[in-house]
Design a protein around this motif. Structure first.
Motif, PDB file in Angstrom:
ATOM      1  N   PRO A  35       0.910  -1.195  -0.047  1.00  0.00           N
ATOM      2  CA  PRO A  35       0.079   0.098   0.070  1.00  0.00           C
ATOM      3  C   PRO A  35       0.921   1.255  -0.155  1.00  0.00           C
ATOM      4  CG  PRO A  35       0.211  -1.042   2.219  1.00  0.00           C
ATOM      5  CD  PRO A  35       1.000  -2.082   1.228  1.00  0.00           C
ATOM      6  N   ILE A  36       2.072   1.151  -0.102  1.00  0.00           N
ATOM      7  CA  ILE A  36       3.006   2.462   0.286  1.00  0.00           C
ATOM      8  C   ILE A  36       2.755   3.337  -0.920  1.00  0.00           C
ATOM      9  CG2 ILE A  36       5.383   3.215  -0.101  1.00  0.00           C
ATOM     10  CD1 ILE A  36       6.038   0.391   1.040  1.00  0.00           C
ATOM     11  N   GLU A  37       2.229   3.371  -2.074  1.00  0.00           N
ATOM     12  CA  GLU A  37       2.076   4.092  -2.918  1.00  0.00           C
ATOM     13  C   GLU A  37       0.633   4.377  -3.306  1.00  0.00           C
ATOM     14  OE1 GLU A  37       4.742   1.863  -3.791  1.00  0.00           O
ATOM     15  OE2 GLU A  37       6.088   3.363  -3.141  1.00  0.00           O
ATOM     16  N   GLN A  38      -0.367   3.585  -2.525  1.00  0.00           N
ATOM     17  CA  GLN A  38      -1.493   3.467  -2.917  1.00  0.00           C
ATOM     18  C   GLN A  38      -2.666   3.778  -2.093  1.00  0.00           C
ATOM     19  OE1 GLN A  38      -1.967  -0.476  -5.192  1.00  0.00           O
ATOM     20  NE2 GLN A  38      -1.562   0.736  -7.068  1.00  0.00           N
ATOM     21  N   GLU A  39      -2.338   4.164  -0.945  1.00  0.00           N
ATOM     22  CA  GLU A  39      -2.999   4.734   0.337  1.00  0.00           C
ATOM     23  C   GLU A  39      -2.753   6.125   0.438  1.00  0.00           C
ATOM     24  OE1 GLU A  39      -3.902   0.769   2.611  1.00  0.00           O
ATOM     25  OE2 GLU A  39      -2.617   1.980   3.692  1.00  0.00           O
ATOM     26  N   TRP A  40      -3.956   7.063   0.354  1.00  0.00           N
ATOM     27  CA  TRP A  40      -3.958   8.573   0.570  1.00  0.00           C
ATOM     28  C   TRP A  40      -4.692   8.947   1.698  1.00  0.00           C
ATOM     29  CZ3 TRP A  40      -0.791  10.801  -2.793  1.00  0.00           C
ATOM     30  CH2 TRP A  40      -0.512   9.996  -3.967  1.00  0.00           C
ATOM     31  N   ILE A  41      -3.880   9.827   2.602  1.00  0.00           N
ATOM     32  CA  ILE A  41      -4.732  10.584   3.680  1.00  0.00           C
ATOM     33  C   ILE A  41      -5.531  11.570   2.889  1.00  0.00           C
ATOM     34  CG2 ILE A  41      -4.429  11.919   5.740  1.00  0.00           C
ATOM     35  CD1 ILE A  41      -1.727  10.304   6.333  1.00  0.00           C
ATOM     36  N   VAL A  74      -6.804  18.213   1.317  1.00  0.00           N
ATOM     37  CA  VAL A  74      -5.547  18.166   0.637  1.00  0.00           C
ATOM     38  C   VAL A  74      -5.286  16.418   0.814  1.00  0.00           C
ATOM     39  CG1 VAL A  74      -4.429  20.285   1.247  1.00  0.00           C
ATOM     40  CG2 VAL A  74      -4.412  18.415   2.829  1.00  0.00           C
ATOM     41  N   PHE A  75      -4.487  15.942   0.010  1.00  0.00           N
ATOM     42  CA  PHE A  75      -3.976  14.681  -0.118  1.00  0.00           C
ATOM     43  C   PHE A  75      -2.603  14.315   0.157  1.00  0.00           C
ATOM     44  CE2 PHE A  75      -7.706  15.085  -2.594  1.00  0.00           C
ATOM     45  CZ  PHE A  75      -8.267  13.523  -3.134  1.00  0.00           C
ATOM     46  N   ARG A  76      -2.456  13.418   1.052  1.00  0.00           N
ATOM     47  CA  ARG A  76      -0.925  13.087   1.461  1.00  0.00           C
ATOM     48  C   ARG A  76      -0.701  11.560   1.128  1.00  0.00           C
ATOM     49  NH1 ARG A  76       0.362  13.733   6.568  1.00  0.00           N
ATOM     50  NH2 ARG A  76      -1.681  13.924   7.269  1.00  0.00           N
ATOM     51  N   LEU A  77       0.647  10.766   0.867  1.00  0.00           N
ATOM     52  CA  LEU A  77       0.771   9.758   0.757  1.00  0.00           C
ATOM     53  C   LEU A  77       0.646   9.105   2.232  1.00  0.00           C
ATOM     54  CD1 LEU A  77       3.515   8.750  -1.603  1.00  0.00           C
ATOM     55  CD2 LEU A  77       1.386   8.055  -1.771  1.00  0.00           C
ATOM     56  N   ALA A  78       0.035   8.139   2.476  1.00  0.00           N
ATOM     57  CA  ALA A  78      -0.449   7.528   3.981  1.00  0.00           C
ATOM     58  C   ALA A  78       0.832   6.940   4.450  1.00  0.00           C
ATOM     59  CB  ALA A  78      -1.295   6.389   3.745  1.00  0.00           C
ATOM     60  N   HIS A  79       1.781   6.561   3.747  1.00  0.00           N
ATOM     61  CA  HIS A  79       3.012   5.869   4.334  1.00  0.00           C
ATOM     62  C   HIS A  79       4.266   6.910   4.000  1.00  0.00           C
ATOM     63  CE1 HIS A  79       0.845   2.113   5.263  1.00  0.00           C
ATOM     64  NE2 HIS A  79       0.350   2.248   4.043  1.00  0.00           N
ATOM     65  N   GLU A 105       4.198  10.566   4.936  1.00  0.00           N
ATOM     66  CA  GLU A 105       3.406  11.796   5.193  1.00  0.00           C
ATOM     67  C   GLU A 105       3.750  13.181   4.678  1.00  0.00           C
ATOM     68  OE1 GLU A 105       1.377  11.549   8.877  1.00  0.00           O
ATOM     69  OE2 GLU A 105       1.029   9.383   8.871  1.00  0.00           O
ATOM     70  N   SER A 106       5.024  13.252   4.646  1.00  0.00           N
ATOM     71  CA  SER A 106       5.537  14.497   4.116  1.00  0.00           C
ATOM     72  C   SER A 106       5.364  14.748   2.568  1.00  0.00           C
ATOM     73  CB  SER A 106       7.106  14.525   4.471  1.00  0.00           C
ATOM     74  OG  SER A 106       7.959  13.580   3.677  1.00  0.00           O
ATOM     75  N   ALA A 107       5.025  13.760   1.881  1.00  0.00           N
ATOM     76  CA  ALA A 107       4.701  13.821   0.464  1.00  0.00           C
ATOM     77  C   ALA A 107       3.207  13.800   0.262  1.00  0.00           C
ATOM     78  CB  ALA A 107       5.180  12.775  -0.267  1.00  0.00           C
ATOM     79  N   GLY A 108       2.817  15.037  -0.725  1.00  0.00           N
ATOM     80  CA  GLY A 108       1.341  15.092  -0.947  1.00  0.00           C
ATOM     81  C   GLY A 108       1.174  15.814  -2.468  1.00  0.00           C
ATOM     82  N   VAL A 140       6.351  19.017  -0.421  1.00  0.00           N
ATOM     83  CA  VAL A 140       6.392  20.252  -0.038  1.00  0.00           C
ATOM     84  C   VAL A 140       5.617  20.795   1.289  1.00  0.00           C
ATOM     85  CG1 VAL A 140       6.290  20.783  -2.563  1.00  0.00           C
ATOM     86  CG2 VAL A 140       4.216  20.498  -1.302  1.00  0.00           C
ATOM     87  N   PRO A 141       5.930  21.839   1.966  1.00  0.00           N
ATOM     88  CA  PRO A 141       5.185  22.331   3.049  1.00  0.00           C
ATOM     89  C   PRO A 141       3.757  22.236   2.716  1.00  0.00           C
ATOM     90  CG  PRO A 141       7.043  23.848   2.232  1.00  0.00           C
ATOM     91  CD  PRO A 141       6.782  23.058   1.326  1.00  0.00           C
ATOM     92  N   ARG A 142       3.088  21.979   3.958  1.00  0.00           N
ATOM     93  CA  ARG A 142       1.635  21.575   3.830  1.00  0.00           C
ATOM     94  C   ARG A 142       0.978  22.744   3.163  1.00  0.00           C
ATOM     95  NH1 ARG A 142      -2.339  18.429   6.321  1.00  0.00           N
ATOM     96  NH2 ARG A 142      -4.422  19.679   6.905  1.00  0.00           N
TER      97      ARG A 142
END
Length: 148
Positions: free
Chosen positions: A46-52, A65-70, A72-75, A88-90
């Protein structure tokens, strides 16, 4: 249509493309603006397929906003009317809203452009909204974002 609220949490985002189940996926290869975001077959990792998906601000009616779940600094960001994932910054993450459509939802950018996936493996582009199954998505709620 009026934007609809969604429950913040971790999601899998399904594309309505004919063929095997297709999910929004962050690629592993970065280019100028980050890693392209594509639609691809289900990957057991799920590393690249689950989104917060969460409100951009803690106020009612805020866009999301959407961020990668695994990671979290990537959105999600938009560059050249295409989706990328980047650290990037939130405050620089792109904000989105959701609208109900027949068979699912439409995901819209701040400029009112809709996510569009032409085929499995294609990078997600943003286009003028129209009644098109390639602009229709399903959000599969997986869990709250504070659980692993």
């Amino acid at each position: 249509m009026a934007p609809i609220p969604i429950k913040p949490g971790v999601y899998k985002i399904h594309a309505h493309i004919i063929g095997p189940s297709t999910l929004v996926t962050a690629t592993e290869y970065a280019v100028d603006h980050g890693a392209p975001v594509i639609t691809d077959r289900f990957n057991p990792l799920p590393i690249e397929q689950e989104w917060i998906i969460e409100p951009a601000e803690q106020v009612p009616g805020s866009p999301y906003v959407f961020r990668l779940a695994h990671h979290e600094s990537a959105g999600l960001i938009i560059a050249e009317d295409k989706l990328f994932v980047n650290g990037v910054p939130r405050a620089e993450l792109t904000k989105f809203t959701f609208e109900r459509v027949i068979g699912g939802i439409k995901i819209l950018s701040e400029k009112g452009l809709a996510w569009h996936s032409g085929h499995r493996g294609a990078q997600i582009k943003l286009q003028e909204p129209k009644p098109d199954f390639q602009q229709t998505w399903t959000l599969e709620y997986v869990r709250p974002d504070d659980e692993d």
